[in-house]
Design a protein around this motif. Sequence first.
Motif, PDB file in Angstrom:
ATOM      1  N   THR A  97     -55.112  15.955  13.578  1.00  0.00           N
ATOM      2  CA  THR A  97     -54.141  15.410  12.817  1.00  0.00           C
ATOM      3  C   THR A  97     -52.806  15.200  13.736  1.00  0.00           C
ATOM      4  OG1 THR A  97     -52.870  15.501  10.816  1.00  0.00           O
ATOM      5  CG2 THR A  97     -52.960  17.444  12.018  1.00  0.00           C
ATOM      6  N   ARG A  98     -52.125  13.863  13.574  1.00  0.00           N
ATOM      7  CA  ARG A  98     -50.889  13.778  14.250  1.00  0.00           C
ATOM      8  C   ARG A  98     -49.784  14.600  13.883  1.00  0.00           C
ATOM      9  NH1 ARG A  98     -50.219   9.580  17.528  1.00  0.00           N
ATOM     10  NH2 ARG A  98     -51.773   8.226  17.814  1.00  0.00           N
ATOM     11  N   SER A  99     -49.819  15.171  12.590  1.00  0.00           N
ATOM     12  CA  SER A  99     -48.632  16.100  12.252  1.00  0.00           C
ATOM     13  C   SER A  99     -49.245  17.398  12.510  1.00  0.00           C
ATOM     14  CB  SER A  99     -48.576  15.916  10.692  1.00  0.00           C
ATOM     15  OG  SER A  99     -49.909  16.292   9.980  1.00  0.00           O
ATOM     16  N   MET A 100     -48.583  18.552  11.961  1.00  0.00           N
ATOM     17  CA  MET A 100     -49.005  19.801  12.048  1.00  0.00           C
ATOM     18  C   MET A 100     -50.240  20.187  11.435  1.00  0.00           C
ATOM     19  SD  MET A 100     -45.272  22.081  12.837  1.00  0.00           S
ATOM     20  CE  MET A 100     -46.271  23.183  13.648  1.00  0.00           C
ATOM     21  N   LEU A 101     -51.317  20.568  12.341  1.00  0.00           N
ATOM     22  CA  LEU A 101     -52.606  20.952  11.645  1.00  0.00           C
ATOM     23  C   LEU A 101     -52.395  22.025  10.840  1.00  0.00           C
ATOM     24  CD1 LEU A 101     -55.567  19.822  11.524  1.00  0.00           C
ATOM     25  CD2 LEU A 101     -55.919  21.932  13.182  1.00  0.00           C
ATOM     26  N   GLY A 102     -52.707  22.386   9.761  1.00  0.00           N
ATOM     27  CA  GLY A 102     -52.394  23.479   8.983  1.00  0.00           C
ATOM     28  C   GLY A 102     -51.256  23.520   7.917  1.00  0.00           C
ATOM     29  N   ARG A 103     -50.333  22.665   8.274  1.00  0.00           N
ATOM     30  CA  ARG A 103     -48.974  22.464   7.596  1.00  0.00           C
ATOM     31  C   ARG A 103     -48.992  21.278   6.799  1.00  0.00           C
ATOM     32  NH1 ARG A 103     -45.144  25.752  11.640  1.00  0.00           N
ATOM     33  NH2 ARG A 103     -46.759  27.525  11.956  1.00  0.00           N
ATOM     34  N   GLY A 104     -49.845  20.222   6.888  1.00  0.00           N
ATOM     35  CA  GLY A 104     -49.829  19.002   6.266  1.00  0.00           C
ATOM     36  C   GLY A 104     -51.088  18.249   6.281  1.00  0.00           C
ATOM     37  N   PRO A 105     -50.782  17.083   5.976  1.00  0.00           N
ATOM     38  CA  PRO A 105     -52.176  16.144   5.848  1.00  0.00           C
ATOM     39  C   PRO A 105     -52.908  16.346   7.271  1.00  0.00           C
ATOM     40  CG  PRO A 105     -50.341  14.962   5.002  1.00  0.00           C
ATOM     41  CD  PRO A 105     -49.881  15.944   5.985  1.00  0.00           C
ATOM     42  N   THR A 106     -54.348  16.254   6.886  1.00  0.00           N
ATOM     43  CA  THR A 106     -55.255  16.364   8.093  1.00  0.00           C
ATOM     44  C   THR A 106     -55.865  14.962   8.332  1.00  0.00           C
ATOM     45  OG1 THR A 106     -56.010  18.682   8.169  1.00  0.00           O
ATOM     46  CG2 THR A 106     -57.409  17.198   9.035  1.00  0.00           C
ATOM     47  N   ASP A 107     -55.937  14.405   9.389  1.00  0.00           N
ATOM     48  CA  ASP A 107     -56.127  12.933   9.437  1.00  0.00           C
ATOM     49  C   ASP A 107     -57.810  12.769   9.647  1.00  0.00           C
ATOM     50  OD1 ASP A 107     -53.387  11.890  11.634  1.00  0.00           O
ATOM     51  OD2 ASP A 107     -53.950  11.909   9.499  1.00  0.00           O
ATOM     52  N   PHE A 108     -58.650  13.684  10.255  1.00  0.00           N
ATOM     53  CA  PHE A 108     -59.785  13.623  10.748  1.00  0.00           C
ATOM     54  C   PHE A 108     -60.434  14.910  10.467  1.00  0.00           C
ATOM     55  CE2 PHE A 108     -59.510   9.484  12.151  1.00  0.00           C
ATOM     56  CZ  PHE A 108     -58.204   9.387  12.761  1.00  0.00           C
ATOM     57  N   TRP A 109     -61.809  14.814   9.897  1.00  0.00           N
ATOM     58  CA  TRP A 109     -62.631  16.062   9.896  1.00  0.00           C
ATOM     59  C   TRP A 109     -63.923  15.852  10.382  1.00  0.00           C
ATOM     60  CZ3 TRP A 109     -60.368  20.389   7.358  1.00  0.00           C
ATOM     61  CH2 TRP A 109     -59.315  20.295   6.715  1.00  0.00           C
ATOM     62  N   GLY A 110     -64.325  17.145  10.941  1.00  0.00           N
ATOM     63  CA  GLY A 110     -65.836  17.163  11.466  1.00  0.00           C
ATOM     64  C   GLY A 110     -66.749  17.417  10.215  1.00  0.00           C
ATOM     65  N   GLN A 111     -67.898  17.409  10.380  1.00  0.00           N
ATOM     66  CA  GLN A 111     -69.073  17.441   9.317  1.00  0.00           C
ATOM     67  C   GLN A 111     -69.201  18.972   9.119  1.00  0.00           C
ATOM     68  OE1 GLN A 111     -69.664  17.550  12.488  1.00  0.00           O
ATOM     69  NE2 GLN A 111     -71.746  18.620  12.777  1.00  0.00           N
ATOM     70  N   GLY A 112     -68.676  20.004   9.585  1.00  0.00           N
ATOM     71  CA  GLY A 112     -68.872  21.514   9.202  1.00  0.00           C
ATOM     72  C   GLY A 112     -70.224  22.034   9.795  1.00  0.00           C
ATOM     73  N   THR A 113     -70.101  23.202  10.355  1.00  0.00           N
ATOM     74  CA  THR A 113     -71.139  23.901  10.894  1.00  0.00           C
ATOM     75  C   THR A 113     -71.073  25.374  10.371  1.00  0.00           C
ATOM     76  OG1 THR A 113     -72.112  24.680  13.025  1.00  0.00           O
ATOM     77  CG2 THR A 113     -69.739  24.778  13.034  1.00  0.00           C
ATOM     78  N   GLN A 114     -72.349  25.870   9.838  1.00  0.00           N
ATOM     79  CA  GLN A 114     -72.471  27.166   9.188  1.00  0.00           C
ATOM     80  C   GLN A 114     -72.291  28.310  10.164  1.00  0.00           C
ATOM     81  OE1 GLN A 114     -72.726  27.832   5.582  1.00  0.00           O
ATOM     82  NE2 GLN A 114     -72.529  29.976   6.480  1.00  0.00           N
ATOM     83  N   VAL A 115     -71.818  29.144   9.970  1.00  0.00           N
ATOM     84  CA  VAL A 115     -71.507  30.335  10.673  1.00  0.00           C
ATOM     85  C   VAL A 115     -71.940  31.413   9.679  1.00  0.00           C
ATOM     86  CG1 VAL A 115     -70.029  31.997  11.597  1.00  0.00           C
ATOM     87  CG2 VAL A 115     -69.939  29.856  12.172  1.00  0.00           C
ATOM     88  N   THR A 116     -72.824  32.411   9.827  1.00  0.00           N
ATOM     89  CA  THR A 116     -73.156  33.631   9.092  1.00  0.00           C
ATOM     90  C   THR A 116     -73.351  34.669   9.810  1.00  0.00           C
ATOM     91  OG1 THR A 116     -74.643  31.928   7.615  1.00  0.00           O
ATOM     92  CG2 THR A 116     -74.857  34.535   7.490  1.00  0.00           C
ATOM     93  N   VAL A 117     -72.360  35.902   9.402  1.00  0.00           N
ATOM     94  CA  VAL A 117     -72.309  37.032  10.018  1.00  0.00           C
ATOM     95  C   VAL A 117     -73.125  38.142   9.033  1.00  0.00           C
ATOM     96  CG1 VAL A 117     -70.886  38.660  10.974  1.00  0.00           C
ATOM     97  CG2 VAL A 117     -70.148  36.391  10.875  1.00  0.00           C
ATOM     98  N   SER A 118     -74.199  38.800   9.615  1.00  0.00           N
ATOM     99  CA  SER A 118     -74.578  39.638   8.830  1.00  0.00           C
ATOM    100  C   SER A 118     -74.331  41.026   9.111  1.00  0.00           C
ATOM    101  CB  SER A 118     -76.400  39.685   9.078  1.00  0.00           C
ATOM    102  OG  SER A 118     -76.528  40.261  10.459  1.00  0.00           O
ATOM    103  N   SER A 119     -74.260  41.967   8.199  1.00  0.00           N
ATOM    104  CA  SER A 119     -73.782  43.386   8.333  1.00  0.00           C
ATOM    105  C   SER A 119     -74.930  44.399   8.773  1.00  0.00           C
ATOM    106  CB  SER A 119     -73.177  43.789   7.112  1.00  0.00           C
ATOM    107  OG  SER A 119     -74.079  43.808   6.050  1.00  0.00           O
TER     108      SER A 119
END
Length: 119
Positions: A97-119
């Motif tokens: 984002t051109r603004s502050m990431l996490g504190r305002g609008p996000t301009d672009f998103w990636g497609q997501g990737t799964q993280v799985t942590v087993s106990s």
Amino acid sequence: VQLQASGGGLVQAGGSLRLSCVGSGRTFSSYDMGWFRQVPGKEREFVGAIRRSGSAEYIDSVKGRFTISRDYAKNAVYLQMNSLKPEDTAVYYCAATRSMLGRGPTDFWGQGTQVTVSS
């Protein structure tokens, strides 16, 4: 414009993973870049960002375990995750984002990737 994330997978608690996100279609050097995560039934959660200045910011639950870095030449941002816990299990999204990431609008998103942590 595209953000392409990769590197997710299945890991045991205490293990490590490194996520990568490469941008294309524009230069992201003047953007904050970083990562969010989401589990089913919950809102997407800000994890951390690396500002255009190069400074990094994290949520408390990952401080000391996760490190965000960026490579301006490759138009990329990375998330090194160490000492992983089952509660880190989520789909991880890179963002910019051109603004502050996490504190305002996000301009672009990636497609997501799964993280799985087993106990």
